[in-house]
Design an enzyme around this catalytic site. Structure first.
Site, PDB file in Angstrom:
ATOM      1  N   LYS A   1      63.040  40.600 -15.238  1.00 30.62           N
ATOM      2  CA  LYS A   1      63.572  41.983 -15.396  1.00 30.62           C
ATOM      3  C   LYS A   1      64.950  41.935 -14.935  1.00 30.62           C
ATOM      4  O   LYS A   1      65.888  43.205 -15.040  1.00 30.62           O
ATOM      5  CB  LYS A   1      62.926  42.894 -14.289  1.00 30.62           C
ATOM      6  CG  LYS A   1      61.529  43.027 -14.625  1.00 30.62           C
ATOM      7  CD  LYS A   1      60.532  43.847 -13.469  1.00 30.62           C
ATOM      8  CE  LYS A   1      59.190  44.097 -14.089  1.00 30.62           C
ATOM      9  NZ  LYS A   1      58.335  44.612 -12.936  1.00 30.62           N
ATOM     10  N   ASN A   2      65.692  40.822 -14.428  1.00 30.91           N
ATOM     11  CA  ASN A   2      67.084  40.691 -14.443  1.00 30.91           C
ATOM     12  C   ASN A   2      67.893  40.365 -15.482  1.00 30.91           C
ATOM     13  O   ASN A   2      68.843  39.917 -15.573  1.00 30.91           O
ATOM     14  CB  ASN A   2      67.175  39.634 -13.199  1.00 30.91           C
ATOM     15  CG  ASN A   2      66.804  40.185 -11.870  1.00 30.91           C
ATOM     16  OD1 ASN A   2      67.010  41.149 -11.413  1.00 30.91           O
ATOM     17  ND2 ASN A   2      65.674  39.602 -11.236  1.00 30.91           N
TER      18      ASN A   2
ATOM     19  N   GLU B   1      61.327  28.159 -26.546  1.00 29.52           N
ATOM     20  CA  GLU B   1      60.666  28.429 -25.464  1.00 29.52           C
ATOM     21  C   GLU B   1      60.522  27.127 -24.553  1.00 29.52           C
ATOM     22  O   GLU B   1      60.171  26.196 -25.223  1.00 29.52           O
ATOM     23  CB  GLU B   1      59.159  28.929 -25.702  1.00 29.52           C
ATOM     24  CG  GLU B   1      58.766  30.263 -25.362  1.00 29.52           C
ATOM     25  CD  GLU B   1      58.982  30.683 -23.832  1.00 29.52           C
ATOM     26  OE1 GLU B   1      58.873  29.843 -22.950  1.00 29.52           O
ATOM     27  OE2 GLU B   1      58.991  31.920 -23.676  1.00 29.52           O
ATOM     28  N   ASP B   2      60.698  27.314 -23.193  1.00 26.88           N
ATOM     29  CA  ASP B   2      60.582  25.952 -22.461  1.00 26.88           C
ATOM     30  C   ASP B   2      59.204  25.767 -21.626  1.00 26.88           C
ATOM     31  O   ASP B   2      58.883  25.226 -21.092  1.00 26.88           O
ATOM     32  CB  ASP B   2      61.720  26.005 -21.138  1.00 26.88           C
ATOM     33  CG  ASP B   2      61.556  27.055 -20.375  1.00 26.88           C
ATOM     34  OD1 ASP B   2      61.236  28.063 -20.715  1.00 26.88           O
ATOM     35  OD2 ASP B   2      61.832  26.678 -19.242  1.00 26.88           O
TER      36      ASP B   2
ATOM     37  N   LYS C   1      53.242  36.915 -21.486  1.00 21.38           N
ATOM     38  CA  LYS C   1      53.180  35.510 -22.021  1.00 21.38           C
ATOM     39  C   LYS C   1      51.917  34.870 -21.542  1.00 21.38           C
ATOM     40  O   LYS C   1      51.730  34.779 -20.365  1.00 21.38           O
ATOM     41  CB  LYS C   1      54.188  34.651 -22.310  1.00 21.38           C
ATOM     42  CG  LYS C   1      55.361  35.325 -22.699  1.00 21.38           C
ATOM     43  CD  LYS C   1      56.708  34.347 -22.429  1.00 21.38           C
ATOM     44  CE  LYS C   1      58.000  34.960 -22.825  1.00 21.38           C
ATOM     45  NZ  LYS C   1      59.229  34.108 -22.523  1.00 21.38           N
TER      46      LYS C   1
ATOM     47  N   ARG D   1      57.230  37.875 -11.946  1.00 20.97           N
ATOM     48  CA  ARG D   1      57.592  37.941 -10.297  1.00 20.97           C
ATOM     49  C   ARG D   1      56.383  38.344  -9.643  1.00 20.97           C
ATOM     50  O   ARG D   1      55.940  37.488  -8.640  1.00 20.97           O
ATOM     51  CB  ARG D   1      58.447  39.286 -10.308  1.00 20.97           C
ATOM     52  CG  ARG D   1      59.005  39.221  -8.986  1.00 20.97           C
ATOM     53  CD  ARG D   1      60.168  40.212  -8.560  1.00 20.97           C
ATOM     54  NE  ARG D   1      61.150  40.300  -9.859  1.00 20.97           N
ATOM     55  CZ  ARG D   1      61.907  41.447  -9.964  1.00 20.97           C
ATOM     56  NH1 ARG D   1      61.760  42.455  -9.072  1.00 20.97           N
ATOM     57  NH2 ARG D   1      62.736  41.575 -10.801  1.00 20.97           N
TER      58      ARG D   1
ATOM     59  N   THR E   1      68.165  29.409 -14.502  1.00 20.78           N
ATOM     60  CA  THR E   1      68.028  30.369 -13.321  1.00 20.78           C
ATOM     61  C   THR E   1      66.775  29.774 -12.518  1.00 20.78           C
ATOM     62  O   THR E   1      66.639  30.193 -11.202  1.00 20.78           O
ATOM     63  CB  THR E   1      67.788  31.864 -13.962  1.00 20.78           C
ATOM     64  OG1 THR E   1      66.822  31.831 -14.893  1.00 20.78           O
ATOM     65  CG2 THR E   1      69.078  32.299 -14.122  1.00 20.78           C
TER      66      THR E   1
ATOM     67  N   LYS F   1      57.261  28.824 -13.659  1.00 21.97           N
ATOM     68  CA  LYS F   1      58.221  29.015 -14.789  1.00 21.97           C
ATOM     69  C   LYS F   1      57.633  29.824 -15.826  1.00 21.97           C
ATOM     70  O   LYS F   1      56.506  29.736 -16.358  1.00 21.97           O
ATOM     71  CB  LYS F   1      58.643  27.723 -15.328  1.00 21.97           C
ATOM     72  CG  LYS F   1      59.668  26.904 -14.475  1.00 21.97           C
ATOM     73  CD  LYS F   1      60.336  25.509 -15.164  1.00 21.97           C
ATOM     74  CE  LYS F   1      61.191  25.179 -14.098  1.00 21.97           C
ATOM     75  NZ  LYS F   1      61.570  23.751 -14.546  1.00 21.97           N
ATOM     76  N   GLY F   2      58.314  31.091 -16.401  1.00 26.98           N
ATOM     77  CA  GLY F   2      57.795  31.934 -17.405  1.00 26.98           C
ATOM     78  C   GLY F   2      56.928  32.867 -16.779  1.00 26.98           C
ATOM     79  O   GLY F   2      56.503  33.686 -17.327  1.00 26.98           O
ATOM     80  N   VAL F   3      56.492  32.774 -15.559  1.00 30.87           N
ATOM     81  CA  VAL F   3      55.519  33.558 -15.040  1.00 30.87           C
ATOM     82  C   VAL F   3      56.173  34.861 -14.330  1.00 30.87           C
ATOM     83  O   VAL F   3      57.258  34.729 -13.796  1.00 30.87           O
ATOM     84  CB  VAL F   3      54.750  32.685 -13.808  1.00 30.87           C
ATOM     85  CG1 VAL F   3      53.789  33.768 -13.080  1.00 30.87           C
ATOM     86  CG2 VAL F   3      54.170  31.623 -14.387  1.00 30.87           C
TER      87      VAL F   3
ATOM     88  N   SER G   1      62.201  37.651 -22.916  1.00 28.08           N
ATOM     89  CA  SER G   1      62.231  37.147 -21.276  1.00 28.08           C
ATOM     90  C   SER G   1      61.176  37.944 -20.408  1.00 28.08           C
ATOM     91  O   SER G   1      61.103  39.076 -20.676  1.00 28.08           O
ATOM     92  CB  SER G   1      63.299  36.535 -20.824  1.00 28.08           C
ATOM     93  OG  SER G   1      63.382  36.838 -19.489  1.00 28.08           O
ATOM     94  N   ALA G   2      60.490  37.138 -19.497  1.00 33.89           N
ATOM     95  CA  ALA G   2      59.600  38.146 -18.543  1.00 33.89           C
ATOM     96  C   ALA G   2      60.424  38.529 -17.504  1.00 33.89           C
ATOM     97  O   ALA G   2      60.241  39.286 -16.592  1.00 33.89           O
ATOM     98  CB  ALA G   2      58.485  36.844 -18.095  1.00 33.89           C
TER      99      ALA G   2
ATOM    100  N   ASP H   1      63.708  32.578 -25.355  1.00 35.75           N
ATOM    101  CA  ASP H   1      63.406  32.857 -23.989  1.00 35.75           C
ATOM    102  C   ASP H   1      64.776  32.660 -23.251  1.00 35.75           C
ATOM    103  O   ASP H   1      65.659  32.136 -23.537  1.00 35.75           O
ATOM    104  CB  ASP H   1      62.309  31.613 -23.504  1.00 35.75           C
ATOM    105  CG  ASP H   1      62.120  31.785 -21.972  1.00 35.75           C
ATOM    106  OD1 ASP H   1      61.401  32.639 -21.562  1.00 35.75           O
ATOM    107  OD2 ASP H   1      62.244  30.823 -21.535  1.00 35.75           O
ATOM    108  N   LEU H   2      64.693  33.147 -21.891  1.00 36.38           N
ATOM    109  CA  LEU H   2      66.074  33.168 -21.146  1.00 36.38           C
ATOM    110  C   LEU H   2      66.151  31.917 -20.215  1.00 36.38           C
ATOM    111  O   LEU H   2      66.763  30.946 -20.517  1.00 36.38           O
ATOM    112  CB  LEU H   2      66.303  34.396 -20.490  1.00 36.38           C
ATOM    113  CG  LEU H   2      67.328  34.590 -19.699  1.00 36.38           C
ATOM    114  CD1 LEU H   2      68.597  34.268 -20.589  1.00 36.38           C
ATOM    115  CD2 LEU H   2      67.528  35.819 -18.965  1.00 36.38           C
ATOM    116  N   ASP H   3      65.215  32.072 -19.066  1.00 35.65           N
ATOM    117  CA  ASP H   3      65.246  30.974 -18.163  1.00 35.65           C
ATOM    118  C   ASP H   3      64.672  29.660 -18.597  1.00 35.65           C
ATOM    119  O   ASP H   3      63.329  29.694 -19.145  1.00 35.65           O
ATOM    120  CB  ASP H   3      64.442  31.454 -16.926  1.00 35.65           C
ATOM    121  CG  ASP H   3      64.278  30.626 -15.877  1.00 35.65           C
ATOM    122  OD1 ASP H   3      65.015  29.487 -15.565  1.00 35.65           O
ATOM    123  OD2 ASP H   3      63.324  30.322 -15.388  1.00 35.65           O
TER     124      ASP H   3
END
Ligand code: B16
Ligand code: MG
Length: 219
Positions: A118-119, A170-171, A146, A50, A18, A46-48, A115-116, A10-12
């Site tokens: 788009k950036n 994953e966080d 997710k 936009r 971020t 978080k993880g949700v 990751s969710a 996962d990214l963020d």
């Protein structure tokens, strides 16, 4: 016998924090609409995705908007967010992550982002991490959020490995569920009071090695 061939991140909250920049942008949007958006509220984002994040924000402010207005609000928030992440620097990669990625590469493991956001491409580029991932599955490539496993299954597919050969990091609780729904191993990143259902938990990557993780996964 465990046969791990890939790690999917996962990214963020896993590679980079971020969330603080998402928070600044959402808070600014809330302020513009006349209500306060607290850090505790931000935890819910978080993880949700936009759009789902915006729905939660409007719920908090007890505000109704049309779909069209919501599109505009989401775009506005994202423009502010992108201003922040354009300033991201490699020293914001979370502690231990770079070393962990180096270790994976040295050991011939495959890597992907799931990751969710788009950036994602912009963030990886700013952190000088683009070349460390063999596949990048982000919010532009999936239709199911997710805890649906789509994002991770697409990652495994693009890497050419089976789900059972992947470890997901994953966080967010929904992300842990997504990994398990996809029949993958999952390492939770965070605190035990916020997460459950993982195969192993780490507070972060500092001092963590791949070997150490594999040895600690439930066989
Ligand atoms: P964007 P992850 C998620 O990233 C964030 O945790 C979440 O707060 C954000 O709303 C979502 O990305 C979408 O991000 O607006 O950039 O498309 O944890 O899935 O890496
Ligand atoms: Mg996350």
């Amino acid at each position: 016998m465990m046969d791990i061939k890939a790690c999917i991140f996962d990214l963020d909250g896993v590679i980079v924090d971020t969330a603080k920049y998402h928070y600044l942008a959402w808070k600014r949007l809330a302020a513009e609409m006349g209500f306060d958006f607290s850090e505790a509220h931000n935890e819910r984002l978080k993880g949700v995705s936009r759009m789902r994040s915006l729905e939660i924000l409007l719920e908090v402010g007890n505000i109704k908007r049309t779909d069209e207005e919501m599109e505009e609000l989401a775009t506005k928030k994202n423009d502010w967010y992108v201003e922040y992440i354009r300033q991201l620097r490699p020293d914001e990669i979370l502690p231990g992550v770079q070393k962990f990625l180096d270790e994976l590469r040295m050991n011939g493991l495959k890597t992907a982002i799931g990751s969710a956001s788009k950036n994602t491409p912009l963030i990886l580029e700013r952190l000088n991490l683009s070349e460390f991932f063999d596949a990048v599955i982000d919010g532009t490539k999936v239709s199911q959020a997710k805890p649906d496993p789509e994002v991770f299954l697409k990652g495994a597919e693009e890497l050419g490995v089976n789900p059972e050969q992947c470890i997901v990091f994953e966080d967010a609780q929904a992300g842990i569920e997504a990994a398990k729904n996809g029949n993958m191993y999952c390492v939770g990143v965070g605190k035990p009071e916020n997460l459950n259902g993982y195969d192993y938990l780490i507070a972060g990557f500092e001092g963590v090695s791949f070997k150490n993780i594999v040895n600690n996964l439930k066989k």
